[in-house]
Design a protein around this motif. Structure first.
Motif, PDB file in Angstrom:
ATOM      1  N   LYS A 112      -0.914 117.101  18.450  1.00 22.18           N
ATOM      2  CA  LYS A 112      -1.370 118.340  19.195  1.00 22.18           C
ATOM      3  C   LYS A 112      -0.903 118.485  20.758  1.00 22.18           C
ATOM      4  O   LYS A 112      -0.630 119.570  21.033  1.00 22.18           O
ATOM      5  CB  LYS A 112      -2.848 118.754  18.889  1.00 22.18           C
ATOM      6  N   ASN A 138      -8.854 118.540  17.318  1.00 22.17           N
ATOM      7  CA  ASN A 138      -7.740 117.568  17.964  1.00 22.17           C
ATOM      8  C   ASN A 138      -6.899 118.708  19.179  1.00 22.17           C
ATOM      9  O   ASN A 138      -6.424 118.220  20.155  1.00 22.17           O
ATOM     10  CB  ASN A 138      -6.509 117.221  17.204  1.00 22.17           C
ATOM     11  N   LYS A 215       5.785 121.135  18.987  1.00 22.33           N
ATOM     12  CA  LYS A 215       6.044 120.334  17.508  1.00 22.33           C
ATOM     13  C   LYS A 215       7.467 120.003  17.016  1.00 22.33           C
ATOM     14  O   LYS A 215       7.670 119.079  16.356  1.00 22.33           O
ATOM     15  CB  LYS A 215       4.978 120.797  16.706  1.00 22.33           C
ATOM     16  N   TYR A 236       4.558 115.511   5.003  1.00 22.42           N
ATOM     17  CA  TYR A 236       3.779 115.932   6.354  1.00 22.42           C
ATOM     18  C   TYR A 236       2.292 116.577   5.928  1.00 22.42           C
ATOM     19  O   TYR A 236       2.148 117.131   5.031  1.00 22.42           O
ATOM     20  CB  TYR A 236       4.435 117.166   6.875  1.00 22.42           C
ATOM     21  N   GLY A 239      -1.719 121.671   7.713  1.00 23.84           N
ATOM     22  CA  GLY A 239      -3.023 122.590   7.748  1.00 23.84           C
ATOM     23  C   GLY A 239      -2.418 123.987   8.229  1.00 23.84           C
ATOM     24  O   GLY A 239      -2.099 124.693   7.188  1.00 23.84           O
ATOM     25  N   GLY A 240      -2.353 124.140   9.534  1.00 24.01           N
ATOM     26  CA  GLY A 240      -1.698 125.531   9.751  1.00 24.01           C
ATOM     27  C   GLY A 240       0.088 125.670   9.536  1.00 24.01           C
ATOM     28  O   GLY A 240       0.397 126.665   9.570  1.00 24.01           O
ATOM     29  N   GLY A 241       0.458 124.421   9.446  1.00 23.03           N
ATOM     30  CA  GLY A 241       1.993 124.479   9.212  1.00 23.03           C
ATOM     31  C   GLY A 241       2.774 124.242  10.420  1.00 23.03           C
ATOM     32  O   GLY A 241       4.151 124.515  10.172  1.00 23.03           O
ATOM     33  N   THR A 242       2.247 124.340  11.704  1.00 20.98           N
ATOM     34  CA  THR A 242       3.092 124.343  12.860  1.00 20.98           C
ATOM     35  C   THR A 242       3.988 123.053  12.909  1.00 20.98           C
ATOM     36  O   THR A 242       5.297 123.554  13.122  1.00 20.98           O
ATOM     37  CB  THR A 242       1.998 123.979  14.019  1.00 20.98           C
ATOM     38  N   GLY A 243       3.680 121.990  12.540  1.00 23.45           N
ATOM     39  CA  GLY A 243       4.669 120.883  12.431  1.00 23.45           C
ATOM     40  C   GLY A 243       5.885 121.182  11.428  1.00 23.45           C
ATOM     41  O   GLY A 243       6.865 120.788  11.700  1.00 23.45           O
ATOM     42  N   LEU A 302      -6.831 119.351   8.167  1.00 28.13           N
ATOM     43  CA  LEU A 302      -6.265 119.894   6.760  1.00 28.13           C
ATOM     44  C   LEU A 302      -7.074 121.020   6.274  1.00 28.13           C
ATOM     45  O   LEU A 302      -7.100 121.707   5.271  1.00 28.13           O
ATOM     46  CB  LEU A 302      -6.148 118.740   5.854  1.00 28.13           C
ATOM     47  N   CYS A 348      -4.932 108.508  11.363  1.00 27.60           N
ATOM     48  CA  CYS A 348      -5.941 109.353  11.199  1.00 27.60           C
ATOM     49  C   CYS A 348      -5.973 109.431   9.753  1.00 27.60           C
ATOM     50  O   CYS A 348      -4.942 109.518   8.939  1.00 27.60           O
ATOM     51  CB  CYS A 348      -5.736 110.661  11.989  1.00 27.60           C
ATOM     52  N   GLU A 350      -5.628 112.536   8.239  1.00 33.25           N
ATOM     53  CA  GLU A 350      -4.503 113.488   7.819  1.00 33.25           C
ATOM     54  C   GLU A 350      -3.291 112.709   7.646  1.00 33.25           C
ATOM     55  O   GLU A 350      -2.375 112.755   6.538  1.00 33.25           O
ATOM     56  CB  GLU A 350      -4.456 114.499   8.973  1.00 33.25           C
ATOM     57  N   THR A 378      -0.137 111.926  12.162  1.00 32.20           N
ATOM     58  CA  THR A 378      -0.133 112.823  12.941  1.00 32.20           C
ATOM     59  C   THR A 378      -1.131 112.449  13.966  1.00 32.20           C
ATOM     60  O   THR A 378      -1.094 113.205  14.972  1.00 32.20           O
ATOM     61  CB  THR A 378      -0.574 114.162  12.193  1.00 32.20           C
ATOM     62  N   GLY A 379      -2.051 111.372  13.850  1.00 30.13           N
ATOM     63  CA  GLY A 379      -3.007 111.200  15.107  1.00 30.13           C
ATOM     64  C   GLY A 379      -3.467 109.602  15.033  1.00 30.13           C
ATOM     65  O   GLY A 379      -3.333 108.918  13.911  1.00 30.13           O
TER      66      GLY A 379
HETATM   67  C1  LIG Z   1      -3.955 119.697  13.458  1.00 26.98           C
HETATM   68  C2  LIG Z   1      -3.551 118.639  12.586  1.00 26.98           C
HETATM   69  C3  LIG Z   1      -2.859 118.563  11.406  1.00 26.98           C
HETATM   70  C4  LIG Z   1      -2.116 119.744  10.852  1.00 26.98           C
HETATM   71  O1  LIG Z   1      -1.133 120.180  11.517  1.00 26.98           O
HETATM   72  P1  LIG Z   1      -0.375 121.459  11.392  1.00 26.98           P
HETATM   73  O2  LIG Z   1       1.108 121.222  11.785  1.00 26.98           O
HETATM   74  O3  LIG Z   1      -0.743 122.714  12.049  1.00 26.98           O
HETATM   75  O4  LIG Z   1      -0.024 121.887   9.873  1.00 26.98           O
HETATM   76  C5  LIG Z   1      -2.628 117.464  10.728  1.00 26.98           C
HETATM   77  N1  LIG Z   1      -3.053 116.163  11.446  1.00 26.98           N
HETATM   78  C6  LIG Z   1      -3.869 116.143  12.391  1.00 26.98           C
HETATM   79  C7  LIG Z   1      -4.654 114.921  13.037  1.00 26.98           C
HETATM   80  C8  LIG Z   1      -4.186 117.424  13.096  1.00 26.98           C
HETATM   81  O5  LIG Z   1      -4.970 117.308  14.267  1.00 26.98           O
END
Ligand SMILES: *Cc1c(COP(=O)(O)O)cnc(C)c1O
Ligand SMILES: [Zn+2]
Length: 386
Positions: A112, A138, A215, A236, A239-243, A302, A348, A350, A378-379
């Motif tokens: 993020k 996050n 991203k 991947y 969640g919101g799909g930004t990445g 997610l 994490c 996710e 992602t984290g």
């Molecule tokens: C926000 C988040 C996601 C989802 O990310 P998007 O790119 O918005 O789909 C996945 N993993 C973690 C740890 C997040 O904080």
């Protein structure tokens, strides 16, 4: 401000000024995306030039919608995360070549940071100093940090059950916390109302262009690390799909710049059993994503029941020849242990979901043993231990 030529609607293709702050198309309500004068950069922006710059995402300044000079001053060291070969995990999955792009080493412990670093720089350039964001946690922690770094203010709207360690992290950086009864979409409505009433800038997912562009650098780095041979499959946690959108956009831009050819990885959205609106739309063959009722998963990133960019996400996944896969929270926990023990990477939930998802797809034969696979962690897993 880089070489931004304008913003283009991902739905109706209408174009708008590059400095426009709202990224919601007034004609069709689809997300707007930043467009660059890539032809003009073809000869200037080579791998050699970018590779010689100091590390961090602002070395991609020409492909970002803010001044890199300001970006470097606001930087907390985001980007240029390691792409780790994970041979023991690969063998365990019955695969030959697997890498983890480890976003857990970013400032505030998640990817993020990339999006908020760019969003805050872009808005600061226009003199904005109050930001508002609905967040599962996050993104709020990242905004609080970058707002502090820039001497600005962050107002965060979070579901009341957001993870306590992240609330403490936000408080530590001076972020203003507003707890909401409901999920992220309810937080979104309250944040939007506050933005209107107070004149704060709403940095919600896909409501401005900086976060996707930030991203996007994950895809740029991946292509740079692996050279012209992009992986066959990318998993991947969506969640919101930004990445996902950012990574696909990175590859398209690099092709126009002449770095890569038209071959693309198959993109896989990994979602939680208790909140899988994107995977459901893919399975049904729907063009749009319907809201997922009673969304629940311990993987807070997610828990996005109705992603605003749903159509764009589904279209991007389909065009890549990709798919979606659903995993349970228990599978995520087991995958996290497996990854930590085999490779020393503490993901994490996710991120661990992508390990579990890869296991499913490898078992089904959708990923073939010789294919090259990148998993996005992602984290960091540390926040879950606090
Ligand atoms: C926000 C988040 C996601 C989802 O990310 P998007 O790119 O918005 O789909 C996945 N993993 C973690 C740890 C997040 O904080
Ligand atoms: Zn439009």
């Amino acid at each position: 401000m880089g070489a931004v030529r304008g913003l283009e609607c991902s739905g109706c293709r209408e174009t708008f000024e590059g400095s426009r702050l709202s990224a919601v198309c007034p004609e069709c309500q689809s997300p707007l995306l930043a467009q660059y004068d890539l032809e003009a950069l073809r000869t200037r922006l080579t791998a050699d030039v970018v590779g010689r710059r100091p590390s961090g995402l602002w070395r991609w300044g020409e492909l970002l919608p803010a001044s890199e000079t300001l970006g470097w001053t606001l930087s907390l060291g985001e980007g240029d995360t390691p792409l780790l070969p994970v041979p023991r995990l690969a063998a365990d999955l019955g695969l030959k070549s697997v890498w983890i792009k480890d976003e857990g080493v970013n400032p505030t412990g998640t990817f993020k940071a990339r999006g908020l670093a760019v969003a805050v720089a872009r808005a600061s350039e226009q003199g904005i100093s109050d930001f508002v964001l609905p967040t599962a946690g996050n993104a709020g922690a990242a905004l609080a940090a970058y707002a502090a770094r820039g001497g600005a203010r962050a107002h965060l709207f979070l579901p009341a059950d957001a993870p306590p360690p992240i609330l403490r992290e936000i408080e530590a950086a001076g972020g203003q916390i507003h707890k909401v009864n409901g999920l992220i979409d309810q937080a979104g409505r309250e944040a939007a109302a506050a933005a209107r009433e107070q004149g704060w800038l709403d940095l919600s997912t896909f409501r401005e262009v900086g976060r996707v562009e930030g991203k996007k650098t994950m895809g740029l780095e991946l292509a740079e690390s692996l050279g012209p041979e992009l992986p066959d499959v990318i998993l991947y946690p969506t969640g919101g799909g930004t990445g996902l959108i950012g990574i696909a956009k990175a590859f398209d831009e690099l092709q126009t710049l002449g770095w890569i050819d038209e071959r693309r990885p198959r993109l896989v959205a990994v979602q939680a059993e208790g909140c899988a609106p994107v995977v459901r739309a893919l399975d049904r063959g729907d063009p749009a994503v319907e809201r997922w009722e009673d969304a629940h998963t311990a993987a807070a990133g997610l828990r996005v029941p109705a992603p605003f960019a749903g159509r764009l996400i589904v279209d991007t996944l389909r065009r890549s020849g990709g798919t979606g896969v659903v995993v349970t929270d228990e599978e995520m926990r087991q995958a996290r242990r497996r990854l930590a023990r085999l490779e020393g990477v503490l993901a994490c939930l996710e991120g661990a979901a992508t390990v579990a998802g890869a296991a499913v797809l490898a078992r089904q034969g959708w990923i073939r043993p010789e294919e090259r696979v990148v998993l996005f962690n992602t984290g960091t897993g540390l926040k879950d231990l606090l």
